[in-house]
Design an enzyme around this catalytic site. Sequence first.
Site, short mmCIF file in Angstrom:
data_model
loop_
_atom_site.label_atom_id
_atom_site.label_comp_id
_atom_site.label_asym_id
_atom_site.label_seq_id
_atom_site.Cartn_x
_atom_site.Cartn_y
_atom_site.Cartn_z
N THR A 179 0.89 -1.07 0.17
CA THR A 179 -0.12 0.17 -0.02
C THR A 179 0.93 1.26 -0.12
OG1 THR A 179 -0.04 0.38 2.28
CG2 THR A 179 -1.59 -1.22 1.50
N ASP A 180 0.25 2.42 -0.06
CA ASP A 180 1.27 3.64 -0.12
C ASP A 180 1.79 3.80 1.30
OD1 ASP A 180 0.37 4.26 -2.64
OD2 ASP A 180 -1.29 5.60 -2.00
N CYS A 181 1.18 3.41 2.28
CA CYS A 181 1.53 3.43 3.57
C CYS A 181 2.58 2.31 4.03
CB CYS A 181 0.67 3.71 4.68
SG CYS A 181 -0.78 2.90 4.61
N TYR A 182 2.20 1.31 3.45
CA TYR A 182 3.13 0.05 3.68
C TYR A 182 3.55 -0.73 2.26
CZ TYR A 182 0.71 0.20 8.44
OH TYR A 182 0.57 0.65 9.65
#
Lengths: 447, 141
Positions: A179-182
């Site tokens: 993901t964008d954060c992970y």
Amino acid sequence: MRKGLSDPGQVLTKSPRPIFLMTNSVLDDIMFAINNGGGLQLKVNRSIEEINEKIKTGKAVVFTAEEIIEVVKEKGTEEAAATVDVVTTGTFGPMCSSGVFLNVGHPSPRIKLEEVYLNGVPAYSGIAAVDLYLGATALPPEDPANRNYPGDFIYGGGHVIEDLVSGKEIRMEASAYGTDCYPLKKIDTSFRLSEINEATLFNPRNAYQNYNVAVNLGPKTIYTYMGVLKLNMGNANYSSAGQLSPLFNDPLLKTIGIGTRIFLGGGIGYVTWHGTQHNPSAKRADNDTPVSPAATLALIGDLKQMEPRWLRGLSFLGYGATMQVGMGVPIPILNEEIMRYCSVSDEDLKAPVVDYHRGYPYKEGGELALVSYADLKSGSINIKGQKIPTASLSSYAGAREIAATLKEWIETGHFSLTAPSAPLPSLEAGIKLNALPQRDPEQKEVK
Amino acid sequence: MVKQKIVLRFPPHLVEQPTIYHLIKDFDLMVNILRADINPKKEGRLMMELSGEELNYQRAVEWLKEQGLRIMGLEQQIIWRSDRCTHCGACTVICPTEALAFNRPEMTVSFDEYKCVVCELCLKACPARAMETLVENANSR
Ligand code: SF4
Ligand code: SF4
């Protein structure tokens, strides 16, 4: 008790209308009943705080649930209750409903773990990014299981937990969708218990209050979670510490509740809730102990302070992998009623004999017999005129050691008792166990 | 006539010698190999049953010893890992010879290797896998 009666004549004069002439002995009996309030008015009344004070000063009197049997036989319940502060219990048996929550920390870049294998065993990751739950019975996907009947199940979740707590390096292979954060999508690394943030043992169901004695009425050997069962009742396997077992010593859960501090896996743990399949409504004997599997406990504790000795990976031939858990509960002797419960011995505890060929798996027929733990521990039982050798899956020697360890912890002031913050559901809850509904998914539920 | 179950342990330099050939040819023994664990340049193990004339058997044993081989009875083949044993007792109803026995009132399990017939039933019946065989170990490690 009777000695403490007030002058019977006094009571008689208060009575407005004596209906019949009482002999002294009838009067005594009535007074005895009144004074006892139906067994509720008790001579000994001790609080957890008082016990903890004595523990602090090294003066607490502690016995194991095995030792206390003789003490009560010798001194009687009341005197024993007056002198003993705590009775310690223990059990060390296979407990499938066990596992550990892990927070393994974030790599760089971060990852939201999706498919995770610890030493090849899958862990559940359907919670926060690097939180996991590893269950004791989890198996590697490549384990042939019972395709190679009876399967060996040589390494599963319980073994990973044993290796973790032994301080061994655990290989973690994981993938993620990113993901964008992970952003990280793959990792293959290893860690030790001391290197991760948390490892919290959380066992949804432990310490079964009584259990089945398994036999096999069928024509060939079967492989079960109760061990190898030889044909035609060739052996009978049981799994309880009997007189040392925690919930046999507090049958109606009068002292054990949410927040009770316990021995768990060689360290300290707590009772968090009633266990799954908790069934306090099970049929009970006169001494209030159940004659079939009944109450259970959910337990929690920090894995980092536990010992591999008391958390052992197990491989049940033809059944699966699981874990042997050592746990023990201290029982505060608040009064003589609790003392009486703790003085229960193997002769007074009965377990149901159940057929694991048809009876258990297909829910056919009931129990074949009730046998006492004294008989089970003698090495053989008699059923329908047949002498059947018995064996245990739970280690009585281990239970003894746990109760003795807990006793020592308390005597030396290393372990104090906690009052439960809320009771566990007992008889009054009227719990009834459910079976899974087996509906046709096509059929709409009738309103 | 004698019939003996033995285990031969070969030091690495003897693994490639035709030992069995000599037992048959020179001592007229019947050799029934139960299990073999032989790797070049490593210690080898051979579990077998020897039968033949008493005198020949005795001479064969002497000869084997002279060659530097170690001879062990079969009873030393099953190992009880007491450090792994939880003393549950599950094995005691599986073991056909009471080599694994439950002691009362200690409530502990003990292993008498002389009663063991190496049937290996306990190896898998023990959930803690505290029973091991030398031969299997040598293969897997
Ligand atoms: S079954 Fe295994 S762990 Fe249990 S007593 Fe036997 S050898 Fe020990
Ligand atoms: S190998 Fe067979 S005889 Fe030997 S201890 Fe195991 S079960 Fe008993």
